[in-house]
Design a protein around this motif. Sequence first.
Motif, PDB file in Angstrom:
ATOM      1  N   ASP A   1       0.829  -1.201   0.000  1.00 22.28           N
ATOM      2  CA  ASP A   1       0.000   0.000   0.000  1.00 22.28           C
ATOM      3  C   ASP A   1       0.870   1.261   0.000  1.00 22.28           C
ATOM      4  OD1 ASP A   1      -2.607   1.352   0.202  1.00 22.28           O
ATOM      5  OD2 ASP A   1      -1.785   2.054   2.111  1.00 22.28           O
ATOM      6  N   PHE A   2       1.913   1.235   0.818  1.00 20.41           N
ATOM      7  CA  PHE A   2       2.800   2.400   0.880  1.00 20.41           C
ATOM      8  C   PHE A   2       3.462   2.622  -0.477  1.00 20.41           C
ATOM      9  CE2 PHE A   2       6.306   5.086   2.017  1.00 20.41           C
ATOM     10  CZ  PHE A   2       5.874   5.805   3.120  1.00 20.41           C
ATOM     11  N   THR A   3       3.810   1.523  -1.124  1.00 19.03           N
ATOM     12  CA  THR A   3       4.448   1.621  -2.438  1.00 19.03           C
ATOM     13  C   THR A   3       3.499   2.257  -3.447  1.00 19.03           C
ATOM     14  OG1 THR A   3       5.799  -0.317  -1.982  1.00 19.03           O
ATOM     15  CG2 THR A   3       5.541   0.296  -4.289  1.00 19.03           C
ATOM     16  N   ILE A   4       2.249   1.784  -3.433  1.00 14.37           N
ATOM     17  CA  ILE A   4       1.302   2.264  -4.442  1.00 14.37           C
ATOM     18  C   ILE A   4       0.889   3.716  -4.193  1.00 14.37           C
ATOM     19  CG2 ILE A   4      -1.040   1.943  -5.370  1.00 14.37           C
ATOM     20  CD1 ILE A   4      -0.612  -1.089  -4.901  1.00 14.37           C
TER      21      ILE A   4
ATOM     22  N   MET B   1     -15.825  -3.463  -5.860  1.00 12.22           N
ATOM     23  CA  MET B   1     -15.649  -3.453  -7.313  1.00 12.22           C
ATOM     24  C   MET B   1     -16.734  -2.604  -7.968  1.00 12.22           C
ATOM     25  SD  MET B   1     -13.109  -5.049  -8.487  1.00 12.22           S
ATOM     26  CE  MET B   1     -12.001  -4.839  -7.130  1.00 12.22           C
ATOM     27  N   ILE B   2     -17.859  -2.509  -7.300  1.00  9.51           N
ATOM     28  CA  ILE B   2     -18.971  -1.755  -7.886  1.00  9.51           C
ATOM     29  C   ILE B   2     -18.832  -0.264  -7.574  1.00  9.51           C
ATOM     30  CG2 ILE B   2     -21.501  -1.504  -7.934  1.00  9.51           C
ATOM     31  CD1 ILE B   2     -21.586  -4.483  -6.993  1.00  9.51           C
ATOM     32  N   MET B   3     -18.422   0.034  -6.353  1.00 11.62           N
ATOM     33  CA  MET B   3     -18.348   1.447  -5.992  1.00 11.62           C
ATOM     34  C   MET B   3     -16.931   1.955  -5.727  1.00 11.62           C
ATOM     35  SD  MET B   3     -21.831   2.007  -3.869  1.00 11.62           S
ATOM     36  CE  MET B   3     -21.997   0.306  -3.373  1.00 11.62           C
ATOM     37  N   GLY B   4     -16.171   1.199  -4.955  1.00 12.15           N
ATOM     38  CA  GLY B   4     -14.838   1.675  -4.566  1.00 12.15           C
ATOM     39  C   GLY B   4     -13.899   1.833  -5.741  1.00 12.15           C
ATOM     40  N   VAL B   5     -13.811   0.797  -6.562  1.00  9.54           N
ATOM     41  CA  VAL B   5     -12.854   0.864  -7.665  1.00  9.54           C
ATOM     42  C   VAL B   5     -13.228   1.945  -8.685  1.00  9.54           C
ATOM     43  CG1 VAL B   5     -11.829  -0.430  -9.579  1.00  9.54           C
ATOM     44  CG2 VAL B   5     -11.984  -1.464  -7.316  1.00  9.54           C
ATOM     45  N   PRO B   6     -14.519   2.030  -9.082  1.00  9.43           N
ATOM     46  CA  PRO B   6     -14.871   3.132  -9.992  1.00  9.43           C
ATOM     47  C   PRO B   6     -14.603   4.509  -9.379  1.00  9.43           C
ATOM     48  CG  PRO B   6     -16.601   1.485  -9.989  1.00  9.43           C
ATOM     49  CD  PRO B   6     -15.649   1.099  -8.900  1.00  9.43           C
ATOM     50  N   MET B   7     -14.829   4.629  -8.086  1.00  5.95           N
ATOM     51  CA  MET B   7     -14.546   5.905  -7.445  1.00  5.95           C
ATOM     52  C   MET B   7     -13.054   6.230  -7.570  1.00  5.95           C
ATOM     53  SD  MET B   7     -15.011   6.844  -3.445  1.00  5.95           S
ATOM     54  CE  MET B   7     -13.368   6.896  -2.828  1.00  5.95           C
ATOM     55  N   MET B   8     -12.244   5.207  -7.358  1.00  3.65           N
ATOM     56  CA  MET B   8     -10.803   5.395  -7.482  1.00  3.65           C
ATOM     57  C   MET B   8     -10.452   5.764  -8.926  1.00  3.65           C
ATOM     58  SD  MET B   8      -8.057   2.651  -6.141  1.00  3.65           S
ATOM     59  CE  MET B   8      -7.189   1.917  -7.486  1.00  3.65           C
TER      60      MET B   8
ATOM     61  N   ILE C   1      -5.149   0.258  -0.002  1.00  3.92           N
ATOM     62  CA  ILE C   1      -5.601  -0.527  -1.151  1.00  3.92           C
ATOM     63  C   ILE C   1      -6.372  -1.771  -0.706  1.00  3.92           C
ATOM     64  CG2 ILE C   1      -4.771  -1.907  -3.129  1.00  3.92           C
ATOM     65  CD1 ILE C   1      -4.618   1.110  -3.608  1.00  3.92           C
ATOM     66  N   ASN C   2      -6.061  -2.300   0.478  1.00  6.71           N
ATOM     67  CA  ASN C   2      -6.785  -3.508   0.907  1.00  6.71           C
ATOM     68  C   ASN C   2      -8.225  -3.215   1.311  1.00  6.71           C
ATOM     69  OD1 ASN C   2      -6.210  -2.233   3.249  1.00  6.71           O
ATOM     70  ND2 ASN C   2      -5.364  -4.022   4.306  1.00  6.71           N
ATOM     71  N   ALA C   3      -8.613  -1.931   1.304  1.00  7.27           N
ATOM     72  CA  ALA C   3     -10.024  -1.607   1.486  1.00  7.27           C
ATOM     73  C   ALA C   3     -10.837  -2.028   0.256  1.00  7.27           C
ATOM     74  CB  ALA C   3     -10.203  -0.115   1.733  1.00  7.27           C
ATOM     75  N   LEU C   4     -10.144  -2.428  -0.779  1.00  7.91           N
ATOM     76  CA  LEU C   4     -10.838  -2.827  -2.012  1.00  7.91           C
ATOM     77  C   LEU C   4     -10.909  -4.347  -2.127  1.00  7.91           C
ATOM     78  CD1 LEU C   4      -9.014  -0.316  -4.391  1.00  7.91           C
ATOM     79  CD2 LEU C   4     -11.262  -0.021  -3.346  1.00  7.91           C
ATOM     80  N   SER C   5     -10.974  -5.024  -0.984  1.00  9.18           N
ATOM     81  CA  SER C   5     -10.803  -6.475  -1.047  1.00  9.18           C
ATOM     82  C   SER C   5     -12.097  -7.279  -1.132  1.00  9.18           C
ATOM     83  CB  SER C   5      -9.975  -6.930   0.156  1.00  9.18           C
ATOM     84  OG  SER C   5     -10.561  -6.429   1.346  1.00  9.18           O
TER      85      SER C   5
END
Lengths: 422, 208
Positions: free
Chosen positions: A134-137, A167-174, A158-162
């Motif tokens: 996560d720190f790297t990304i 996939m429906i809300m978090g990733v598109p928001m990102m 990033i592990n909040a996307l696990s």
Amino acid sequence: MSQSSENEKCFKEREKRVMDVVALKKSDRVPLATISDFYFATSQGVNCREAMYDYDKMAAAWKTTAKELDLDMTGQLFSIMSGKVMDIMGIKGFSWPGAADPAQRLPDHLQYQYHEKDLIQADEIDDFLKDPSDFTIRKLMPRMSETIGPLAMVPVGINALSIPYTMIMGVPMMAALLGDIGSKLKQAGEEHLIWQASQDKLIADLKEMGYPTVHNVTGQCAFDWVADNLRGLKGSMLDMYRQPDKLMALVDLFEPQMVEMTLMMAEMSDIKRVFIPLHKGAGGFMNDAQFKKFYWPSLKRYFLALIDHGLTPEPFYEGDYTPRLEYLAELPPGKIMGHYDKIDRKKHKEIMSGIACFWGDVPGSLLVSGTPEKVKDYVKALIDDFADGGLIVDGSANGLPLESKKENVMALIETVREYGKS
Amino acid sequence: MKELIDAIVAMDEEKAIALTDHMIDDNIDPMKILDAYRDAMAEVGRRFEEGKFFIPELILSGEMLNAASEKIKPLLTAANKSSKKKGKVIIGTVAGDIHDIGKDIVTLMLDINGYEVLDLGIDVPVAKFVEAAKDFNPQVIGMSGFLTMAYDPMKNTVAALVEAGVREEIKIMIGGGQMDNQIRDYVGADAFGKDAIEAVKLCDQWIK
Ligand code: B12
């Protein structure tokens, strides 16, 4: 014999000449193998900017130089990084000739340079260790690249996307936050493949011409990975006193990864030699106790792991390794192709004979500003020192520095051919 | 004072800070505290020369000194501040070369050894060295360079100093990764120094 089978024979002979010396066997002549990079372009009038931006021009020059020098192993190609990829990625922390950003642009005749700093700051090590990926990304990648800078805006680990819902809300928001980086990355990927293909083709062409390439894979030992790149010289040296445990934790974290990464890359190449430039363990950078604690254990295990997998480590002992020779003598005989920079040759003979060959060490200062006579004297003395075998000759400033005078380089080569016969 | 000096030389940063803070609280003459740091740094330099200390110890003791100076400087009187310097030195990394770590260590060592140092930074154009040589009037110019590419800019800088008519009265030293005596001759410098302690020794020799 046809030209191609003649070349194939030469290729094998050259390869054998070098590898016999590495294995501490007699060879017909002292071999010449170089780790040089930009010299192969600039000695044909192709400047550093062109070498990094015009892959065809660079390859043509490289082949001409390979013929002209007629060495047993030709140089280190991957050092000629792609200026185009660096531009697309918006690379920070480097200056190079032709850079799109004028603030990072060097004149055309200069090789790229690195601004060493602490990518991970002294008080961030705990955060990094808690979740390195996560720190790297979210922290390190934006610090290294303008293009993927927006990753710094991702507000949670990033592990909040696990889980599937993310996939429906978090990733598109990102994705919305990241905007255009996808298309830039696609472009970088495409350009990288073009660059990679040009490098692969050059290695294949050289092989067809009868010239082995010295190596095509590079690795780093864990301490240098951390000290060169993540903590910097000042940071890592201070860590040895201020937070030795955290420094050690970083080294321990990266140790297995160095092995894994190197093996993965070696798998993809048919050249089984691995270049390992060594930096912060040299004499002057730390005392014996510090070397023994922070540097040597993981380096030794790294060497042994590569040897175990049938690879030949090519450490470049940069700086003065004389105070470390007793450690290097612990390595298995005939398995290491070590390149030396500044070293007490007498001590090397004393401690290392029967353990490892000597590869080096004609000073860059001599190749750039000396005369052919001086170079000849130096090389003769080098051959005399190692007359009973175990010598491979090259310049010591990452091979032949690009500023070398051609007549000095030719003097080096001719002297080896003349005086280096067994 | 001996305790402070010992703590610095033993690389015991915490203790050095605590002792320094104590002394400041006790209104001990700030110049005396700084002198203790100087004495300690001299010992660090000696151990470096003897091959007992290396880059980590130079960097850490430099950090300790800097932290102490930050605290002590505001306490110094104007008279103290303009304490007599041994001489003037210009330092810079030559044109085209952007490396600073080595140069910064040299600057620090010259500074704590009593020299007034003008640091021109990195990628210093030839003309800037010449201009500074005229304005600042140094006894010594130190050129730093990390890579083989720095040879020619160094040579050009020396040539320009000759051209400007200031070379005669100035000693020139060079240093940095790829420098050696061969390059000293090539660029026309007076000396090559292999590390920061040698830079100080050269200046001490030249400026008596
Ligand atoms: C660490 C290191 C790196 C690190 C960090 C570099 C950086 N930007 O700081 C990384 C991994 C990023 C790196 C990258 C590269 N490196 Co590198 N690197 C080194 C290494 C091992 C140590 C340098 C160092 O940190 N020294 C510590 C500092 C404090 O020392 P210093 O600057 O020399 O200063 C001391 C003295 O010289 C002296 N001094 C300095 N200035 C002055 C001035 C005066 C007047 C005096 C008296 C004394 C003095 O005092 C200082 C303190 O004691 C050297 C080899 C070596 N051991 O020297 C190679 C070396 C510099 N690298 C080299 C190369 C080729 C590269 C790369 C090009 C490799 C590549 N193909 O990608 C790149 C990019 C170039 C760059 N450096 O920007 C070559 C340069 C050869 C050449 N042609 O000039 C070297 C010499 C290795 C070698 N023998 O081939 N490198």
